[in-house]
Design a protein around this motif. Structure first.
Motif, mmCIF file in Angstrom:
data_model
loop_
_atom_site.group_PDB
_atom_site.id
_atom_site.type_symbol
_atom_site.label_atom_id
_atom_site.label_comp_id
_atom_site.label_asym_id
_atom_site.label_seq_id
_atom_site.Cartn_x
_atom_site.Cartn_y
_atom_site.Cartn_z
ATOM 1 N N TYR A 285 1.028 -1.230 0.029
ATOM 2 C CA TYR A 285 -0.100 -0.075 0.178
ATOM 3 C C TYR A 285 0.866 1.382 -0.082
ATOM 4 O O TYR A 285 0.914 2.048 1.014
ATOM 5 C CB TYR A 285 -0.974 0.116 1.122
ATOM 6 N N PRO A 286 1.513 1.491 -0.993
ATOM 7 C CA PRO A 286 2.554 2.522 -1.162
ATOM 8 C C PRO A 286 1.831 3.756 -0.886
ATOM 9 O O PRO A 286 0.958 4.343 -1.361
ATOM 10 C CB PRO A 286 3.056 2.337 -2.591
ATOM 11 N N ARG A 287 2.761 4.593 -0.447
ATOM 12 C CA ARG A 287 2.559 6.139 -0.133
ATOM 13 C C ARG A 287 2.572 6.870 -1.452
ATOM 14 O O ARG A 287 3.590 6.339 -2.549
ATOM 15 C CB ARG A 287 3.402 6.757 0.895
ATOM 16 N N PRO A 288 1.936 7.957 -1.786
ATOM 17 C CA PRO A 288 0.990 8.753 -0.679
ATOM 18 C C PRO A 288 -0.321 8.080 -0.942
ATOM 19 O O PRO A 288 -1.127 8.501 0.145
ATOM 20 C CB PRO A 288 1.184 10.100 -1.294
ATOM 21 N N PHE A 289 -0.748 7.474 -1.639
ATOM 22 C CA PHE A 289 -2.315 7.106 -2.074
ATOM 23 C C PHE A 289 -2.704 6.062 -1.131
ATOM 24 O O PHE A 289 -3.848 5.933 -0.807
ATOM 25 C CB PHE A 289 -2.557 6.936 -3.582
ATOM 26 N N LYS A 290 -1.769 5.197 -1.191
ATOM 27 C CA LYS A 290 -1.930 3.877 -0.380
ATOM 28 C C LYS A 290 -3.013 2.882 -0.746
ATOM 29 O O LYS A 290 -3.685 2.257 -0.033
ATOM 30 C CB LYS A 290 -2.415 4.432 1.224
ATOM 31 N N ASN A 291 -3.406 2.928 -2.102
ATOM 32 C CA ASN A 291 -3.976 1.946 -2.913
ATOM 33 C C ASN A 291 -3.255 0.670 -2.722
ATOM 34 O O ASN A 291 -2.215 0.535 -2.615
ATOM 35 C CB ASN A 291 -4.057 2.346 -4.238
ATOM 36 N N LYS A 292 -4.057 -0.402 -2.934
ATOM 37 C CA LYS A 292 -3.555 -1.911 -2.856
ATOM 38 C C LYS A 292 -2.938 -2.057 -4.317
ATOM 39 O O LYS A 292 -3.526 -1.654 -5.224
ATOM 40 C CB LYS A 292 -4.761 -2.729 -2.662
ATOM 41 N N VAL A 293 -1.632 -2.419 -4.185
ATOM 42 C CA VAL A 293 -1.096 -2.680 -5.394
ATOM 43 C C VAL A 293 -0.402 -4.122 -5.074
ATOM 44 O O VAL A 293 0.022 -4.619 -4.005
ATOM 45 C CB VAL A 293 0.305 -1.780 -5.545
ATOM 46 N N ARG A 294 -0.352 -4.745 -6.268
ATOM 47 C CA ARG A 294 -0.016 -6.382 -5.978
ATOM 48 C C ARG A 294 0.736 -6.831 -7.184
ATOM 49 O O ARG A 294 0.333 -6.345 -8.112
ATOM 50 C CB ARG A 294 -1.200 -7.231 -5.587
ATOM 51 N N THR A 295 1.303 -7.909 -6.986
ATOM 52 C CA THR A 295 1.901 -8.914 -8.143
ATOM 53 C C THR A 295 0.929 -9.855 -8.559
ATOM 54 O O THR A 295 0.140 -10.051 -7.859
ATOM 55 C CB THR A 295 3.432 -9.367 -7.716
ATOM 56 N N PHE A 296 1.063 -10.313 -9.869
ATOM 57 C CA PHE A 296 0.001 -11.215 -10.285
ATOM 58 C C PHE A 296 0.553 -12.159 -11.545
ATOM 59 O O PHE A 296 1.202 -11.470 -12.324
ATOM 60 C CB PHE A 296 -1.307 -10.486 -10.632
ATOM 61 N N CYS A 297 0.328 -13.094 -11.556
ATOM 62 C CA CYS A 297 0.388 -13.968 -12.872
ATOM 63 C C CYS A 297 1.992 -13.822 -13.073
ATOM 64 O O CYS A 297 2.487 -13.159 -14.143
ATOM 65 C CB CYS A 297 -0.219 -13.507 -14.030
ATOM 66 N N GLN A 298 2.893 -14.467 -12.146
ATOM 67 C CA GLN A 298 4.264 -14.611 -12.534
ATOM 68 C C GLN A 298 4.652 -15.528 -13.468
ATOM 69 O O GLN A 298 4.084 -16.609 -13.270
ATOM 70 C CB GLN A 298 4.886 -14.576 -11.127
ATOM 71 N N ASN A 299 5.608 -15.414 -14.559
ATOM 72 C CA ASN A 299 5.701 -16.351 -15.161
ATOM 73 C C ASN A 299 7.476 -16.531 -15.734
ATOM 74 O O ASN A 299 7.763 -15.830 -16.504
ATOM 75 C CB ASN A 299 5.070 -16.020 -16.749
ATOM 76 N N PRO A 300 8.122 -17.469 -14.921
ATOM 77 C CA PRO A 300 9.202 -17.725 -14.900
ATOM 78 C C PRO A 300 9.680 -18.360 -16.138
ATOM 79 O O PRO A 300 8.974 -19.130 -16.800
ATOM 80 C CB PRO A 300 9.576 -18.681 -13.818
ATOM 81 N N GLY A 301 10.574 -17.815 -17.090
ATOM 82 C CA GLY A 301 10.838 -18.116 -18.368
ATOM 83 C C GLY A 301 9.775 -18.043 -19.346
ATOM 84 O O GLY A 301 9.787 -18.720 -20.444
ATOM 85 N N GLY A 302 8.990 -16.954 -18.951
ATOM 86 C CA GLY A 302 7.789 -16.768 -19.882
ATOM 87 C C GLY A 302 7.773 -15.948 -21.024
ATOM 88 O O GLY A 302 8.920 -15.349 -21.305
ATOM 89 N N PHE A 303 6.468 -15.565 -21.605
ATOM 90 C CA PHE A 303 6.503 -14.865 -22.736
ATOM 91 C C PHE A 303 5.228 -13.697 -22.553
ATOM 92 O O PHE A 303 4.269 -14.220 -22.043
ATOM 93 C CB PHE A 303 6.394 -15.706 -23.977
ATOM 94 N N VAL A 304 5.644 -12.719 -22.844
ATOM 95 C CA VAL A 304 4.536 -11.555 -22.727
ATOM 96 C C VAL A 304 3.552 -11.677 -24.077
ATOM 97 O O VAL A 304 3.987 -11.976 -25.111
ATOM 98 C CB VAL A 304 4.950 -10.073 -22.634
ATOM 99 N N SER A 305 2.303 -11.841 -23.845
ATOM 100 C CA SER A 305 1.305 -12.028 -24.693
ATOM 101 C C SER A 305 0.214 -10.732 -25.093
ATOM 102 O O SER A 305 0.214 -9.947 -24.106
ATOM 103 C CB SER A 305 0.661 -13.195 -24.386
ATOM 104 N N GLN A 306 -0.562 -10.629 -26.203
ATOM 105 C CA GLN A 306 -1.377 -9.586 -26.210
ATOM 106 C C GLN A 306 -2.780 -10.494 -26.378
ATOM 107 O O GLN A 306 -3.127 -11.466 -26.890
ATOM 108 C CB GLN A 306 -1.244 -8.955 -27.372
ATOM 109 N N GLU A 307 -3.740 -9.717 -25.870
ATOM 110 C CA GLU A 307 -5.265 -10.255 -25.671
ATOM 111 C C GLU A 307 -6.193 -9.082 -26.310
ATOM 112 O O GLU A 307 -5.879 -7.964 -26.116
ATOM 113 C CB GLU A 307 -5.799 -10.462 -24.765
#
Length: 487
Positions: A285-307
């Motif tokens: 919850y980083p300052r100054p806004f303290k919104n929830k921020v999170r990591t998601f969908c980690q891909n070791p050795g992966g590929f970025v894709s488009q939808e």
């Protein structure tokens, strides 16, 4: 594969009203959307020898026909509907195919039914995945002492590390698993209609009596009736479900929408976290806004894709295969937005952010180096070509994502990346790549009780489009409960 589920049901029954002839088919249960929630609703029913007549209606294709041309063309050809986001098994199975085995990850469904019961449903659902060929290996549980060390660094950085065992199906393996499930359901008599969109509900005196569908590329409408209609349209269907809620007074409240980026770094940077956790689920919850921020969908050795979405919105995602590996690891960093009165259109807000980014990238995904963001300059193709981190998305456009990203979201993301650098040294390097837009539409949380009953008789809403789940496993578990209720 059995063709039992691919017959044309419209030949079964018709009647005339005045001068107009209408086609109508009756079922016991109609499920809109063949993603995990819809699939496991049908699965739980047939596993318990239900004799009810079940129909799955899916806008996309059967899983054996789902192929992205980009593997050949090296650039998106804008298929309609997108083969990555639509079809049997939904969008999740064609991204990275990871099952989160903890009730703490995957949405607010445990708040609805209780944490213990949600975990029980997850454990039960996991066994079904194993029956159909999921990898028996569980990631993130083999080295507890190293997990403690990573958690210690996270605490020092002001982040929370969420313990979550992961069963990684893999993008290519998930297709085989869901293919086996598709065949199983068809062999058990579940009918499936592919290439049909649900355009409306059939409502009579505040009771849902079924759905109206049209075949892709055709304007002719068909009516399908059932005493039980299950809408499990996934993230892609969130906007459509929102319009139905407004049209038919389906009780709901505006929920959360996630706006963020997909980050890509070299595997060497993520080596320890990849080995020990496979997927690091970190929340801050980083300052100054303290919104929830999170990591998601980690891909070791992966590929970025488009939808691609139907309104020509291009968004970024990530794939992770079991066998094919790249030199990079990618993961999403998402900033959650919860809006207050009078604003009640969070999905439209996020879409506007994505449209603006697409405009700057001439309709394609944009990427910028982290160091260039801090220096207040755009990234140039020549700089990407000289970097240690080479983009795994072949047709990405180098540019300035900050010109489209909301200030609040961008500040949150930058501060979160700096905190991540304390957990994973080198994460906030000059050459770290940030792709945009990464958007998750979970909004429009449908009001329901612990029995999944909405205020509209005969209508049930499941999975990510309902606002209660966020991911493969939780959506699947919610489907299991729905199947039990319909038995």
């Amino acid at each position: 594969m059995s063709d039992r589920g691919c017959q044309n049901p419209f030949q079964q029954l018709s009647y005339k009203t005045g001068k107009e002839e209408k086609n109508i088919v009756k079922y016991d249960v109609i499920i809109v959307g063949a993603g995990p929630a819809g699939i496991f609703t049908a699965m739980e029913m047939v596993k318990n020898n239900s004799t009810k007549k079940i129909l799955l209606v899916e806008k996309g294709k059967a899983i054996e026909e789902r192929k992205c041309p980009k593997s050949r063309t090296k650039k998106c050809v804008n298929c309609k509907p997108c083969n990555i986001t639509t079809g049997f098994s939904g969008a999740g199975a064609f991204s990275d195919g990871k099952l989160s085995l903890s009730y703490e990850v995957g949405g607010d469904f445990p708040m609805l039914v209780g944490a213990d019961f949600a975990q029980e449903l997850i454990n039960y659902t996991d066994k079904i995945y194993l029956e159909f060929g999921a990898d028996t290996r569980i990631e993130g549980v083999s080295e507890p002492l190293k997990v403690r060390e990573i958690r210690k660094r996270a605490i020092h950085a002001g982040l929370k590390l969420v313990d979550c065992p992961i069963r990684h199906l893999g993008t290519e393996k998930a297709q085989h698993i869901y293919g086996a499930i598709e065949t199983y359901l068809q062999d058990k008599g579940v009918e499936m209609l592919f290439g049909y969109s649900c355009t409306d509900l059939i409502m009579e005196e505040d009771v849902c009596k079924g759905v109206v569908i049209t075949k892709e590329g055709d304007t002719k409408q068909q009516r399908l009736e059932a005493p039980h209609t299950v809408v499990a349209a996934g993230r892609r269907g969130a906007d459509w479900l929102q319009t139905l809620c407004a049209k038919y007074d389906i009780a709901h409240k505006p929920g959360t929408v996630d706006i963020g980026v997909r980050v890509e770094v070299r595997n060497e940077i993520m080596e320890e976290v990849n080995k020990v956790l496979y997927e690091s689920k970190l929340i801050g919850y980083p300052r100054p806004f303290k919104n929830k921020v999170r990591t998601f969908c980690q891909n070791p050795g992966g590929f970025v894709s488009q939808e691609n979405y139907d309104n020509d919105l291009a968004v970024v995602n990530g794939h992770s295969y079991k066998d094919l590996k790249s030199d990079n690891t990618n993961l999403a960093i998402l900033c959650s937005h919860n809006f207050t009165e009078p604003f009640n259109q969070p999905i439209s807000y996020a879409q506007k952010v994505g449209e603006l980014t697409n405009m700057l990238g001439a309709g394609q995904i944009m990427v910028q180096r982290y160091g260039d963001i801090l220096d207040g300059k755009r990234t140039w193709p020549k700089e990407l070509a000289q970097s240690n981190v080479r983009p795994t998305l072949p047709d990405v456009v180098a540019g300035d994502i900050t010109a489209a990203m909301p200030y609040r979201a961008m500040v949150n993301i930058i501060n979160f990346i700096q905190a991540m650098d304390q957990v994973v040294p080198g994460f906030a390097s000059t050459e770290t790549l940030l792709y945009s837009p990464e958007l998750k539409f979970y909004s429009n949380k449908v009001r329901m009780d612990e029995n999944l009953v909405t205020n509209v008789k005969g209508l049930y809403c499941l999975g990510d489009s309902s606002g209660w789940t966020r991911g493969l496993m939780m959506a699947s578990a919610m489907g299991v409960l729905m199947g039990r209720k319909l038995l």
